[in-house]
Design a protein around this motif. Structure first.
Motif, PDB file in Angstrom:
ATOM      1  N   SER A 141       0.837  -0.964   0.041  1.00 41.83           N
ATOM      2  CA  SER A 141      -0.126  -0.450  -0.324  1.00 41.83           C
ATOM      3  C   SER A 141       1.074   1.510   0.250  1.00 41.83           C
ATOM      4  O   SER A 141       0.807   2.511  -0.644  1.00 41.83           O
ATOM      5  N   GLU A 142       2.160   1.277   0.569  1.00 41.16           N
ATOM      6  CA  GLU A 142       2.494   2.293   0.932  1.00 41.16           C
ATOM      7  C   GLU A 142       3.280   2.676   0.130  1.00 41.16           C
ATOM      8  O   GLU A 142       3.892   4.337  -0.949  1.00 41.16           O
ATOM      9  N   LEU A 143       3.974   1.534  -1.137  1.00 40.26           N
ATOM     10  CA  LEU A 143       4.367   1.478  -2.623  1.00 40.26           C
ATOM     11  C   LEU A 143       3.512   1.818  -3.507  1.00 40.26           C
ATOM     12  O   LEU A 143       3.602   2.863  -4.400  1.00 40.26           O
ATOM     13  N   ARG A 144       2.542   1.459  -4.084  1.00 42.57           N
ATOM     14  CA  ARG A 144       1.345   2.149  -4.098  1.00 42.57           C
ATOM     15  C   ARG A 144       1.126   3.977  -4.046  1.00 42.57           C
ATOM     16  O   ARG A 144       0.550   4.575  -4.964  1.00 42.57           O
ATOM     17  N   LYS A 145       1.191   4.242  -3.372  1.00 43.29           N
ATOM     18  CA  LYS A 145       1.426   5.630  -2.861  1.00 43.29           C
ATOM     19  C   LYS A 145       2.009   5.931  -3.452  1.00 43.29           C
ATOM     20  O   LYS A 145       2.170   7.099  -3.898  1.00 43.29           O
ATOM     21  N   LEU A 146       3.076   6.333  -3.322  1.00 44.02           N
ATOM     22  CA  LEU A 146       4.308   6.866  -3.726  1.00 44.02           C
ATOM     23  C   LEU A 146       4.557   6.798  -5.206  1.00 44.02           C
ATOM     24  O   LEU A 146       4.636   7.739  -5.783  1.00 44.02           O
ATOM     25  N   ARG A 147       3.924   5.774  -5.872  1.00 41.84           N
ATOM     26  CA  ARG A 147       3.754   5.796  -7.371  1.00 41.84           C
ATOM     27  C   ARG A 147       2.766   6.379  -8.214  1.00 41.84           C
ATOM     28  O   ARG A 147       3.208   6.931  -8.781  1.00 41.84           O
ATOM     29  N   SER A 188      12.180   2.958   7.158  1.00 43.61           N
ATOM     30  CA  SER A 188      11.250   2.145   7.513  1.00 43.61           C
ATOM     31  C   SER A 188      10.471   0.856   6.341  1.00 43.61           C
ATOM     32  O   SER A 188       9.827  -0.101   6.732  1.00 43.61           O
ATOM     33  N   LEU A 189      10.688   1.266   4.838  1.00 43.39           N
ATOM     34  CA  LEU A 189      10.071   0.068   4.156  1.00 43.39           C
ATOM     35  C   LEU A 189      11.222  -0.879   3.656  1.00 43.39           C
ATOM     36  O   LEU A 189      10.312  -1.652   4.141  1.00 43.39           O
TER      37      LEU A 189
END
Length: 285
Positions: free
Chosen positions: A16-22, A75-76
């Motif tokens: 979910s965090e990686l999707r937000k960054l994209r 953190s990631l």
């Protein structure tokens, strides 16, 4: 009980965090895949938490998204490390629906509708074994025992004395009438359901034949909710060869509304308990 580090949930959070960054970068999954020379399906699986995420994957993606804050990257990376740890179910080897087990292990609440069998978290050992033997007749004795042990281990989520899951089950009358194993097993199973229904965190309702057609006729489903607000509610649909996990708000809302209709049509908790008590007596005769 829920583990402090659940690899399945960690993968979902990280994805979910990686999707937000994209999305913040304004890139499509296809564009990211082209930059990293990987398939678009890999990016989708990483973001959906369906694939294990390596620290190298995180490093490469952060590079593409231009993440310069080392605290964010660290953190990631830590989440990626934790997501590759093994949950308790891995000790049993190759377990079907392991993704679901990971979600169930960390869920704060679970709403299930069952049309043909007693819900897994409420099954007795003998009933569970009879269900597994009947549903997978080609399985070896060892495989049946493994599946049974996994199912019983999952029940820790509602028997945990410290942090039990909030559990709500609507069960079609057909599931209680279908003799699985034999009458003695069914009698014991009904008595176990009565006992479970008295737990403060468990609500059990029977959907009687008399209601006629109802929204649950599409089949069984489960709705999982989590303590952490960043973890989206998940609707789980079990299949023979593959399972479906729905997280889009509209899908979750549709199934939640369906569940409310089923709850309204079903007997109340006290009526359901009395219904099951009478069934137990019938099976014991």
């Amino acid at each position: 009980m829920a583990s402090s580090v659940n690899p399945t949930v960690r993968r979902r959070r990280l994805g979910s965090e990686l999707r937000k960054l994209r999305e913040q970068k304004g890139m499509t999954a296809e564009e990211v895949a082209a930059r990293l020379l990987v398939s678009q399906s890999k990016i989708s699986r990483l973001e959906n938490g369906r694939r294990s995420i390596s620290q190298r994957d995180v490093r490469d993606l952060c590079g593409v998204y231009g993440v310069e804050d080392h605290r964010v990257v660290d953190s990631l990376m830590q989440m990626a490390k934790e997501s590759r740890q093994q949950g308790w179910w891995h000790a049993f080897g190759d377990v079907p629906y392991s993704v679901y087990i990971g979600l169930e292990t960390d869920a704060a609440s679970l709403r299930v509708y069952e049309s043909l069998v007693v819900p897994g978290l409420l099954q007795t050992p003998e009933y569970a074994r009879a269900v597994i033997e009947g549903m997978w007749p080609e399985n070896t004795t060892a495989e049946i025992e493994k599946r049974t042990k996994v199912r019983l281990k999952r029940q820790d989520r509602i028997t945990d004395p410290v942090n039990p899951m909030r559990y709500w089950a609507v069960v079609d009358e057909a599931a209680l009438r279908r003799v699985t194993g034999d009458e003695r097993i069914m009698s014991d199973q009904m008595q176990h359901l009565v006992k479970c229904s008295t737990m403060a965190h468990v609500t059990l309702q029977v959907l009687p034949y008399s209601v006629g057609a109802h929204p649950g006729m599409y089949g069984k489903f489960a709705i999982l909710e989590f303590e952490d607000a960043s973890d989206a509610t998940v609707v789980y649909l079990e299949g023979v060869t593959s399972d479906l996990y729905l997280e889009k708000p509209n899908d979750v809302q549709d199934y939640s509304m369906m569940y409310e209709h089923l709850r309204a049509l079903a007997l109340g908790p006290d009526q359901s308990r009395q219904f099951i008590i009478e069934l137990a007596e019938e099976y014991a005769q």
